[in-house]
Design an enzyme around this catalytic site. Structure first.
Site, short mmCIF file in Angstrom:
data_model
loop_
_atom_site.label_atom_id
_atom_site.label_comp_id
_atom_site.label_asym_id
_atom_site.label_seq_id
_atom_site.Cartn_x
_atom_site.Cartn_y
_atom_site.Cartn_z
N HIS A 16 0.82 -1.22 0.00
CA HIS A 16 0.00 0.00 0.00
C HIS A 16 0.85 1.26 0.00
CE1 HIS A 16 0.24 0.92 4.42
NE2 HIS A 16 0.26 -0.38 4.58
N ASP A 28 -0.20 4.39 1.05
CA ASP A 28 -0.47 5.41 2.07
C ASP A 28 0.25 5.10 3.38
OD1 ASP A 28 -2.27 3.16 2.34
OD2 ASP A 28 -3.46 4.33 3.76
N ASP A 59 6.19 1.38 6.59
CA ASP A 59 4.87 0.78 6.44
C ASP A 59 4.09 1.69 5.49
OD1 ASP A 59 2.35 -0.28 6.65
OD2 ASP A 59 2.07 0.25 8.75
N GLU A 114 -5.06 1.94 2.64
CA GLU A 114 -5.06 0.72 3.46
C GLU A 114 -5.28 1.09 4.91
OE1 GLU A 114 -3.44 -2.67 5.85
OE2 GLU A 114 -2.84 -0.57 5.86
ZN LIG Z 1 0.76 -1.41 6.41
#
Ligand SMILES: [Zn+2]
Length: 389
Positions: free
Chosen positions: A78, A80, A108, A141
């Site tokens: 993802h 974002d 992340d 996400e």
């Molecule tokens: Zn994540």
């Protein structure tokens, strides 16, 4: 065929410096579109952005493999990041990448994004035989998997693959809970708190009594529940007539999820039933409106699934001990499995995510990229053997 560590590190740092909070992924999506097209993919941006009120949609990049008979593979991450995540200043201490402490790092899930890009670079520059590969970089996400929820999977050729969106290297997440999103609106009756409190029903008190009866937190080894937000009241001198509670329940068991959700509703309804008032010949009763939505279904990819076997074989080739594991969190893989694909969640090396202490050991990142490269190679080889049979 080795991962180009310098290129991978540089791309990760470049991506981390591009702001991409949920619904604001446009800049990073355009950078990745360029990358994917340079690598030879056909790129589509879908309409998820318009549907969720964001500035760009999911990016779908289709790579044509040299082995048309090989099983197409999905690789997804993802775009974002969570807050605080604007103006991230990545700092490299030896092999440890972290932020300056004001923001998250955004590893992340930019670590997952960067790994996918690097693997495709290696495939291209070495002309590696490979299957068709569908790359999906999702939006939102972190806002409730809503980019993946909007994804039309009929646009993908792959029916199996990996989401790269978890922490410690050496783990493959194959099980994740289902979750319910829960909202309770408690209605009381307003009155002047000093002059005539007996003419009111306090929604705050009803909510408090209900919550006090609820089992929350860890319910059992596979079930959790939380009331995370509470809003209500108008002023200190008004008996409050409205409180909104927002929470969730999660479980690896659908039956336990239903039972826990029902328990939470019942606690509030019982509290409301205890609060009645007769006033000027009329009868007033506290009441609760419940809004319960399935946020996502559970994910359960068996150890015997081809994708798990493929990842295990790749780990073995790299002398890595890989364990399949259940997580308490949900990710895009939940949604993709719900939509009929078979997708597991592979780790990328991100650590202490969703905090300003987030960090990442570049050696884990390189190892994870090596794993994905091995998976791409084995996926191609496996099918070649099968078609010769
Ligand atoms: Zn994540």
């Amino acid at each position: 065929m080795l991962i180009n560590k310098e290129r991978l590190k540089n791309l990760l740092i470049e991506l981390i410096k591009i702001d991409s909070l949920s619904r604001k992924e446009y800049d990073v999506a355009m950078r990745l579109k360029r990358e994917m097209e340079y690598l030879g993919a056909t790129v589509i941006i879908d309409d998820a952005g318009e549907r969720v009120g964001g500035n760009v949609g999911n990016l779908i990049a289709r790579f044509s493999g040299t082995l048309p008979s090989a099983r197409p593979l999905l690789l997804s991450a993802h775009m974002d990041t969570v807050v605080p995540g604007e103006g991230v200043l990545p700092i490299l201490d030896g092999d440890i990448l972290h932020s300056d402490g004001r923001t998250v790092l955004g590893g992340d899930d930019k670590s997952g994004v960067a790994i996918i890009c690097e693997v495709l670079h290696v495939v291209r520059e070495n002309n590696l035989p490979c299957s068709d590969i569908d790359v999906v970089f999702t939006i939102c996400e972190e806002a409730g998997l809503i980019g993946a929820k909007c994804l039309d999977v009929s646009r993908l050729r792959a029916r199996t693959g990996l989401v790269l969106d978890s922490d410690s290297v050496g783990f493959l997440f194959t099980k994740a809970p289902a979750a319910n999103r829960i909202e309770f609106h408690v209605h009381g009756l307003e009155a002047h708190a000093g002059v005539c409190p007996e003419k009111g029903i306090s929604a705050v008190q009803v909510a408090a009594e209900g919550i006090a009866q609820m089992k929350l937190g860890r319910i059992d080894h596979e079930t959790t529940a939380n009331i995370g937000l509470i809003q209500g009241g108008m002023a200190v001198n008004i008996v409050p007539n409205s409180v909104i509670l927002k929470g969730e329940a999660r479980s690896h068991s659908a039956e336990k999820l239903d039972r826990q959700t029902e328990h939470m509703r019942r606690c509030l309804e019982e509290a409301a039933a205890r609060h009645t008032l007769a006033l000027d010949g009329k009868r007033y009763q506290a009441r609760v409106e419940a809004k319960i939505e399935r946020d996502y279904d559970r994910m359960e990819v068996p150890d015997s699934a081809p994708i798990v076997q493929l990842v295990q074989a790749a780990a073995k080739n790299l002398n890595l001990d890989l364990k399949t594991l259940a997580t308490g969190g949900g990710c895009d893989a939940n949604i993709l499995n719900q939509k009929g694909l078979e997708v597991a969640n592979l780790s990328t090396g991100m650590r202490d995510i969703h905090t300003v202490k987030e960090w990442l050991d570049l050696n884990d990142l390189y190892l994870s990229a090596q794993m994905v490269l091995e998976i791409v190679k084995l996926n191609a080889a496996e099918k070649t053997v099968r078609s010769e049979e």
